[in-house]
Design a protein around this motif. Structure first.
Motif, PDB file in Angstrom:
ATOM      1  N   LYS A   1     -43.743 -23.520  16.107  1.00 52.53           N
ATOM      2  CA  LYS A   1     -42.729 -23.301  15.069  1.00 52.53           C
ATOM      3  C   LYS A   1     -42.878 -21.960  14.364  1.00 52.53           C
ATOM      4  CE  LYS A   1     -41.814 -28.172  13.918  1.00 52.53           C
ATOM      5  NZ  LYS A   1     -42.523 -28.791  15.038  1.00 52.53           N
ATOM      6  N   LEU A   2     -43.954 -21.265  14.619  1.00 52.35           N
ATOM      7  CA  LEU A   2     -44.195 -20.000  13.932  1.00 52.35           C
ATOM      8  C   LEU A   2     -43.417 -18.856  14.591  1.00 52.35           C
ATOM      9  CD1 LEU A   2     -48.030 -20.357  13.311  1.00 52.35           C
ATOM     10  CD2 LEU A   2     -46.165 -20.725  11.677  1.00 52.35           C
ATOM     11  N   TYR A   3     -42.111 -18.962  14.553  1.00 53.26           N
ATOM     12  CA  TYR A   3     -41.259 -17.889  15.056  1.00 53.26           C
ATOM     13  C   TYR A   3     -40.061 -17.753  14.115  1.00 53.26           C
ATOM     14  CZ  TYR A   3     -37.467 -20.800  16.938  1.00 53.26           C
ATOM     15  OH  TYR A   3     -36.394 -21.648  17.067  1.00 53.26           O
TER      16      TYR A   3
ATOM     17  N   ALA B   1     -41.216 -28.183   5.577  1.00 46.95           N
ATOM     18  CA  ALA B   1     -41.848 -29.504   5.495  1.00 46.95           C
ATOM     19  C   ALA B   1     -42.277 -29.963   6.878  1.00 46.95           C
ATOM     20  CB  ALA B   1     -40.876 -30.509   4.881  1.00 46.95           C
ATOM     21  N   GLY B   2     -41.449 -29.710   7.892  1.00 43.66           N
ATOM     22  CA  GLY B   2     -41.815 -30.059   9.257  1.00 43.66           C
ATOM     23  C   GLY B   2     -43.021 -29.289   9.742  1.00 43.66           C
ATOM     24  N   LEU B   3     -43.056 -28.000   9.420  1.00 45.27           N
ATOM     25  CA  LEU B   3     -44.201 -27.163   9.799  1.00 45.27           C
ATOM     26  C   LEU B   3     -45.467 -27.642   9.115  1.00 45.27           C
ATOM     27  CD1 LEU B   3     -45.334 -24.614  11.168  1.00 45.27           C
ATOM     28  CD2 LEU B   3     -44.610 -23.315   9.157  1.00 45.27           C
TER      29      LEU B   3
ATOM     30  N   ILE C   1     -44.606 -42.027   7.780  1.00 44.08           N
ATOM     31  CA  ILE C   1     -43.507 -42.998   7.835  1.00 44.08           C
ATOM     32  C   ILE C   1     -42.196 -42.328   7.443  1.00 44.08           C
ATOM     33  CG2 ILE C   1     -42.574 -45.097   6.786  1.00 44.08           C
ATOM     34  CD1 ILE C   1     -45.486 -46.093   6.567  1.00 44.08           C
ATOM     35  N   LEU C   2     -42.214 -41.563   6.352  1.00 41.46           N
ATOM     36  CA  LEU C   2     -41.001 -40.888   5.889  1.00 41.46           C
ATOM     37  C   LEU C   2     -40.525 -39.849   6.909  1.00 41.46           C
ATOM     38  CD1 LEU C   2     -41.894 -40.351   2.115  1.00 41.46           C
ATOM     39  CD2 LEU C   2     -40.333 -42.055   3.084  1.00 41.46           C
ATOM     40  N   PHE C   3     -41.461 -39.085   7.440  1.00 41.56           N
ATOM     41  CA  PHE C   3     -41.143 -38.030   8.407  1.00 41.56           C
ATOM     42  C   PHE C   3     -40.507 -38.623   9.663  1.00 41.56           C
ATOM     43  CE2 PHE C   3     -42.455 -35.528  12.142  1.00 41.56           C
ATOM     44  CZ  PHE C   3     -41.960 -34.279  11.816  1.00 41.56           C
ATOM     45  N   HIS C   4     -41.115 -39.652  10.204  1.00 41.67           N
ATOM     46  CA  HIS C   4     -40.634 -40.206  11.472  1.00 41.67           C
ATOM     47  C   HIS C   4     -39.366 -41.038  11.289  1.00 41.67           C
ATOM     48  CE1 HIS C   4     -43.805 -38.659  13.949  1.00 41.67           C
ATOM     49  NE2 HIS C   4     -44.734 -39.151  13.161  1.00 41.67           N
TER      50      HIS C   4
END
Length: 441
Positions: free
Chosen positions: A169-171, A208-210, A234-237
């Motif tokens: 994701k680091l792009y 937040a995803g990173l 749990i919240l993320f998925h």
């Protein structure tokens, strides 16, 4: 100290509970694919499938054969769940699931690959030692303990997944919110579209995803933050499942969390009838498995996601080294591709109608991916060769990343019907651009 840490006997409740959850998830996934039309659209409708290059011989069974194929997987998953003929069942499922993964790339998901890896690891583990029909039929295999490495290999596997997912994701397209903005626009419910389109929100989702991918494993490993990490997971998925679908992956990722909690905690929560295990720190059970199977396996797992650094060009553009690398939900990729066929005897030029050999779904999936474009050109040339015509096949292909400017992907002067696929290094007919968007000659 290390030896004691690896081989120490611990309560096997984590593995037992995971086997049950894993079997249930596999059964759900396979049934859903069979009943939802996924099998029909990906294996029965197409005249051929985009198998992974080098194993083009791996094609779907004719007629309704793939329904029987999936029925066998359903039975295997059920047997894994209840722990009946477990070793045979998990091996059969691993082989069959690997078959559907390598058989088609039109619907590609990273969690399909993850299931193969977890199945492989489960083939090595005594997951039927308790709460299984096998242990009732044959009390000799019944056990309340296992070596601690049986738990840690699962932790290491999911840690690799999250780590490389975060690095990918680091792009710029992720960090400036370009991808998450487009993703949310596509998947947001109508009543939330305006809210999701706000800059602060799609940037929040991006970062937040990173942060989640980078931090979730360390937070799960530390006792003081474990419960917080569980809530975040749990919240993320749930958010991902609600907006992106992505099959059983959210629940599979959550089920693996059982390996981060103390075995005794898992036993009390899920296996309250199971006697308390008497652990023994002596022994080297599984030493050969670790030395000859698991060490090479994890070295390979660490190397595969970084192989694209040795390949010329940006993997985000070329796709070379993209698969098997945990580059998950990372970019939006759209393209258009036309194939020009030149009869080498008459010099007649035609543009090939893809509907002759591909379904609409295959055409959509193929148009932006170099390997599938190459395979299509190969298939077109084969079609003409069968009727005695020698042709050259050229691709006019343009692709955009994250809704950016569309650029030419394939060298239009290269006969893709005759060039060989370079599986390990850069294919020179895939055009490259510098940071300013200028073509590199």
């Amino acid at each position: 100290m290390v030896r004691q840490f690896i081989y120490k006997q611990i309560d096997n409740s984590q593995l037992v509970v995971f086997r049950i959850l894993f079997g249930a998830l596999l059964l759900w996934q396979v049934l859903d694919y069979a009943l939802s039309g996924w099998v029909k659209n990906n294996f029965i409708k197409p005249s051929f499938t985009f198998s992974h290059i080098g194993i083009e011989w791996l094609q779907p069974l004719p007629g309704n054969g793939m329904y029987y194929y999936f029925a066998l997987m359903e039975v295997s998953a059920l047997l894994i769940l209840i722990g009946l003929q477990y070793r045979m069942s998990i091996i059969v499922f691993t082989i069959l699931w690997s078959g559907i993964y390598f058989m088609q790339k039109t619907t590609y998901n990273n969690h399909h690959y993850l299931i193969i890896l977890i199945c492989f690891l489960m083939c090595l583990l005594p997951a039927n030692a308790y709460a299984s029909i096998d242990s009732r039929i044959n009390p000799k295999i019944k056990s309340f303990t296992m070596p601690s490495w049986c738990s840690w290999i699962m932790v290491l596997q999911i840690a690799i997944v999250y780590f490389y997912a975060s690095v990918a994701k680091l792009y710029s397209g992720w960090m400036d919110g370009s991808f998450t903005k487009g993703m949310l626009a596509r998947h947001a419910p109508d009543f939330l579209k305006d809210f999701y389109a706000q800059e602060w929100f799609y940037l929040f989702i991006a970062y937040a995803g990173l942060a989640f991918d980078f931090l979730v494993i360390p937070l799960l490993l530390w006792k003081k933050t474990r419960n917080l990490a569980l809530v975040a997971s749990i919240l993320f998925h749930i958010f991902n499942k609600a907006h992106l679908g992505i099959g059983i992956f959210p629940f599979l990722a959550l089920s693996l969390i059982v390996f981060f909690y103390p075995p005794e905690t898992i036993r009390k929560l899920f296996l309250w009838r199971k006697p308390e295990a008497i652990v023994n720190e002596d022994g080297t059970e599984g030493k050969k498995v670790i030395q000859w199977i698991l060490v090479p396996y994890f070295v390979l797992q660490l190397l595969l996601p970084i192989r694209h650094y040795a390949i010329k060009g940006d993997v985000l553009w070329t796709e070379e080294g993209h698969r098997l690398s945990w580059r998950m939900m990372l970019r939006s990729r759209k393209g258009t591709t036309k194939f020009k066929v030149v009869n080498n005897q008459t010099k007649e030029v035609k543009f090939y109608k893809l509907k002759k050999i591909l379904t609409k779904k295959q055409i959509k999936g193929m148009q932006s991916k170099p390997d599938m474009i190459w395979q299509t050109a190969q298939k077109i040339r084969e079609k003409y060769a069968r009727i005695g015509k020698d042709v050259s096949v050229y691709a006019d292909s343009k692709v955009s990343i994250n809704h950016g400017e569309a650029r030419r992907l394939i060298n239009p002067d290269v006969d893709l019907g005759r060039v060989k696929w370079n599986y390990f290094w850069h294919n020179d007919w895939i055009l490259l651009y510098d940071k300013n968007g200028n073509l590199i000659h």
